[in-house]
Design an enzyme around this catalytic site. Structure first.
Site, PDB file in Angstrom:
ATOM      1  N   ASP B  70       0.814  -1.039  -0.029  1.00  0.00           N
ATOM      2  CA  ASP B  70       0.080   0.092   0.050  1.00  0.00           C
ATOM      3  C   ASP B  70       0.928   1.307  -0.074  1.00  0.00           C
ATOM      4  O   ASP B  70       2.009   1.365   0.215  1.00  0.00           O
ATOM      5  CB  ASP B  70      -1.021  -0.024   1.218  1.00  0.00           C
ATOM      6  N   ASP B 244      -8.702  -7.582   0.583  1.00  0.00           N
ATOM      7  CA  ASP B 244      -7.502  -7.693   1.584  1.00  0.00           C
ATOM      8  C   ASP B 244      -8.398  -7.078   2.899  1.00  0.00           C
ATOM      9  O   ASP B 244      -9.127  -6.412   3.013  1.00  0.00           O
ATOM     10  CB  ASP B 244      -6.329  -6.810   1.548  1.00  0.00           C
ATOM     11  N   CYS B 284      -6.971 -27.528   6.957  1.00  0.00           N
ATOM     12  CA  CYS B 284      -6.004 -26.891   7.412  1.00  0.00           C
ATOM     13  C   CYS B 284      -5.174 -27.769   8.569  1.00  0.00           C
ATOM     14  O   CYS B 284      -5.866 -28.424   9.078  1.00  0.00           O
ATOM     15  CB  CYS B 284      -6.321 -25.461   7.890  1.00  0.00           C
ATOM     16  N   CYS B 287      -7.005 -27.805  11.989  1.00  0.00           N
ATOM     17  CA  CYS B 287      -8.358 -28.820  12.214  1.00  0.00           C
ATOM     18  C   CYS B 287      -7.961 -30.263  11.921  1.00  0.00           C
ATOM     19  O   CYS B 287      -8.879 -31.125  12.206  1.00  0.00           O
ATOM     20  CB  CYS B 287      -9.365 -28.546  11.276  1.00  0.00           C
ATOM     21  N   HIS B 313      -5.602 -21.471  10.838  1.00  0.00           N
ATOM     22  CA  HIS B 313      -7.008 -21.802  10.341  1.00  0.00           C
ATOM     23  C   HIS B 313      -7.812 -20.890   9.658  1.00  0.00           C
ATOM     24  O   HIS B 313      -8.584 -20.850   8.585  1.00  0.00           O
ATOM     25  CB  HIS B 313      -7.872 -22.449  11.391  1.00  0.00           C
TER      26      HIS B 313
END
Lengths: 415, 368
Positions: B70, B244, B284, B287, B313
């Site tokens: 940015d 984003d 993921c 998990c 996660h």
């Protein structure tokens, strides 16, 4: 479980402990260390990240102080703490306290011992203690013991004697309860040697504990600062001389590289790995050399580096006033220092850890200065790997009779 | 109607700083990583010389994939008190050493050129979406002038893609003017800025829809600061491609896990004995390995590993969501995907927030 010694050199025991774990097929090398955890997890590290570290010990240390408050949950879970924390393949040793947090004194009675968790004090009688171990189902656990003597200064002989008496009483009661439980029989009780700084009591504790059917011994009360350890080292040899050769000897509260070597020479087999964690928490990276047989060029470069760093260390020690920084040892560098801002070298040249293979001192410096969590992750990965590498070199040195060289090398770097 | 050739993409926020380590991110397959806070810190602390010595931002972070930076404008205004906007640029006082610095369009591009990020943003005159009156108009016109200055100052147009940022606040006329002017400039992509502040969702979606309707179809549309799962799905429907947001990682650090039905505040007692994973459908590492109960216990300790588990996660959740969106578009069943998504999130189509229903209806997607 079977401990076989390959050789004994200068009091140092080199060997293997075989047939470990519930399935009986794990092996541990001694001398060795245990993986330090907080609430069942390596500090800062997910399971995935931990797997990127080379040389992770076969056995992890859990602390009752972090797990006792979750006793009810574990009881309902039924499948043991190893599975609960996501480390079902690891061997687990459960100690009473966290070696990093000091224990407030005044909480041991004839009937109970207290541990300190985030939620507060958890008081445990023998039956509560064993109930918790039944829910945890660790491979080894430190027996309930009175280790308060080492928390205080100037303890009376009477108090020291009491610590030995109580610990033996707790041990006998725990053994009795273990006999009555099928689940508990799958775990091995580690007897705790107490006795403060009184030789007579230390010997009594060692002899009496050795008479009981424990799986190994924890040498408690040797923790403290480097000066107190020196005094206690004299006791240590006498204590280990009383212990059977075929059972492992653990020591609590000793983790610095120089102290580790001193204790190995006095018959200690296993250590906690909280030192790399402490180094990480102060934003430092372990850089001490343990390669007693490096190639000559590397030696020169490293020695120059080490000399440089020792010089800077001395200067900085004179300047820094905050408590945290005073604890910085000469085994490490402080990545917060400005001089690392543009240092694009790895933490340690030649280190094969994830951090050194992928990142620079400048990057770690930046992460620390901007207070990013990633700093802790990367430093922990490096510090653990460096530390486990040190233990590997200890074993190699013992194998090839080069312990003196290693000792000299470490001693040169100790401040 | 949603465009079939969209590639909706979630850019994980500010990851240099709040970064999941490489090994975790490789498992998740992340693409872009924005580094906005970095700009502020480096501008403030010293020039970009350090990063140049390190072989650019990619070298410094050792990040082999894409990076988006940015301009520093937003941080300047939102994070630094004592900042003053003039035609020259943003003048501010460094919170670190009290020195005054000017961040001009030229300086911002110069820094971003040195950083070497793949996508760079123009310096825009950022005004909160709750501000009304002449300031909004002033900021919009100034942003156009600053865009031209950024384009002129850009040294590496072949290597780094400079995106314009559409402003105009919540005023349809101002925004339309900005769109008309900025699209005259030959930039590789457009960001939709000045939204995702404190405005109502009803105004928000209308400005997004207005923007996408006037932006070229063959260039990426990057909606800045969005966001929540519902917002992402709706804005894809409205024609946005890239997003984003700090939300997934920030909420992770507060112990909140994102799931298709909303979020789980894992610190709460209700999860103490919940031995299932956060989401049984999630692939993921968290998990795969851990239960809600363990994460609950770990969150109540001082071990930061808990935060990392949740960060991994939540990033995975966002990436999986966008991947599912893309697949549904390619397979020409995006409207059905939206209906399923809303159904899972809100239970009943009638419980879906009005603004979302209206926004979707405007592109021909009806719920229930």
């Amino acid at each position: 479980m079977k401990l076989s010694l390959t050789k004994v050199v200068n009091g140092c025991r080199l060997g293997k402990i075989k047939n470990l774990g519930k399935t009986g097929d794990h092996t541990m090398d001694i001398p060795g260390c245990l993986l330090y955890t907080k609430t069942g997890s390596a500090p800062h590290l997910t399971h995935h990240t931990l797997h990127n570290i080379h040389g992770v010990p076969a056995m992890a240390q859990l602390t009752l102080s972090s797990l006792a408050e979750h006793h009810e949950v574990l009881r309902e879970y039924k499948e043991g703490v190893g599975k609960f924390i996501g480390m079902p393949e690891s061997l687990l040793y459960c100690s009473l306290h966290d070696p990093v947090s000091p224990c407030p004194a005044g909480y041991v009675t004839n009937k109970s011992v207290s541990v300190w968790s985030v939620a507060g004090r958890v008081e445990m009688t023998v039956s509560k203690f064993m109930a918790i171990q039944q829910a945890l189902q660790p491979d080894w656990f430190q027996c309930l013991s009175d280790g308060e003597v080492s928390c205080k200064e100037a303890t009376s002989i009477k108090r020291v004697r009491k610590s030995v008496d109580r610990s033996l009483l707790f041990l006998d009661n725990c053994l009795r309860l273990q006999e009555e439980s099928e689940v508990l029989q799958k775990s091995v009780i580690i007897g705790v040697i107490e006795g403060g700084d009184v030789m007579e009591e230390r010997l009594r504790s060692a002899r009496e504990t050795a008479k009981r059917p424990v799986g190994g011994f924890l040498l408690d009360g040797f923790q403290g600062n480097p000066t107190t350890l020196e005094t206690r080292l004299r006791l240590l040899s006498s204590v280990t001389a009383e212990l059977p050769e075929d059972k492992p000897r653990l020591i609590s509260g000793v983790s610095r590289p120089d102290e580790v070597l001193e204790c190995i020479e006095r018959g200690v087999d296993l250590f906690e790995s909280f030192f790399p964690y402490q180094v990480t928490e102060r934003g430092c990276a372990l850089t001490f050399s343990f390669d007693y047989q490096p190639n000559p060029e590397e030696t020169l470069l490293q020695q120059n580096g080490t000399q440089e760093e020792i010089k800077c260390m001395d200067q900085i020690k004179k300047m820094e006033t905050t408590g945290c920084n005073q604890e910085i040892t000469s085994f490490e560098i402080n990545l917060k220092e400005k001089k690392y801002q543009e240092d694009f070298n790895p933490l340690v040249r030649g280190c094969s850890c994830y951090c050194c293979k992928n990142h620079t001192r400048a990057y770690i410096h930046h992460l620390l200065v901007t207070n990013e969590l990633l700093a802790g992750v990367l430093l922990m990965m490096h510090n653990f790997e460096h530390y486990f590498g040190f233990f590997h070199y200890i074993r190699e040195a013992l194998k090839s009779d080069k312990l003196t060289q290693l000792k000299e090398l470490i001693h040169r770097q100790a401040s | 109607m949603p465009r079939c050739c969209n590639s909706p993409h979630f850019i994980q926020e500010k990851i240099m700083a709040k970064r999941v380590s490489d090994c975790s991110s490789k498992v998740l397959g992340m693409g872009f990583v924005p580094s906005s806070i970095l700009i502020l810190r480096f501008t403030v602390l010293r020039g970009p010389e350090l990063i140049q010595k390190a072989n650019g931002l990619h070298g410094f972070m050792n990040w082999p994939h894409n990076l988006l930076t940015d301009s520093g404008g937003f941080q300047m205004v939102s994070l630094v008190s004592l900042s003053e906007v003039t035609e020259e640029g943003v003048r501010f006082r460094s919170p670190y050493d009290g020195n005054e610095t000017l961040l001009s369009p030229e300086k911002s591009v110069q820094i971003q050129n040195a950083l070497g990020s793949d996508i760079i943003m123009q310096l825009d005159d950022v005004v909160s979406s709750t501000v009304t009156g002449p300031r909004v108009e002033e900021a919009m016109y100034r942003s156009i002038r600053w865009l031209d200055r950024c384009i002129a100052a850009h040294q590496r147009p072949d290597k780094q893609y400079l995106f314009a940022i559409i402003q105009g606040g919540l005023d349809a006329d101002l925004r339309a003017t900005c769109l008309e002017e900025m699209t005259k400039r030959d930039v590789p992509g457009f960001a939709i800025g000045g939204l995702s502040g404190g405005e109502s969702k009803s105004q928000f979606w209308r400005m997004v829809a207005l923007s996408t309707s006037r932006l070229p179809k063959d260039k990426p549309r990057y909606l800045m600061g969005v966001g929540y799962a519902t917002d992402l799905v709706v804005c894809v429907a409205l024609g946005c491609d890239m997003f984003d947001c700090v939300f997934p990682t920030r909420t992770a650090r507060f112990g909140s896990a994102l799931v298709p039905t909303g979020n789980l505040q894992l610190r709460k007692k209700v999860f103490e004995k919940d031995f299932g994973p956060i989401d049984p459908e999630c692939t993921c590492p968290t998990c795969q390995k851990h239960s809600r109960a363990f994460l609950h216990a770990l969150l109540h300790s001082d071990n930061t590993a808990a935060l990392h588990h949740l960060t991994v996660h939540n990033i995975a959740y966002q990436l999986q969501l966008m991947s599912a969106v893309r697949t549904s578009i390619v397979e020409k069943r995006f409207p059905d995907f939206v209906r399923d998504f809303m159904g899972t999130m809100y239970g009943d189509p009638t419980l879906c927030p009005t603004w979302a229903t209206d926004a979707l209806a405007s592109v021909g997607i009806t719920l229930g």
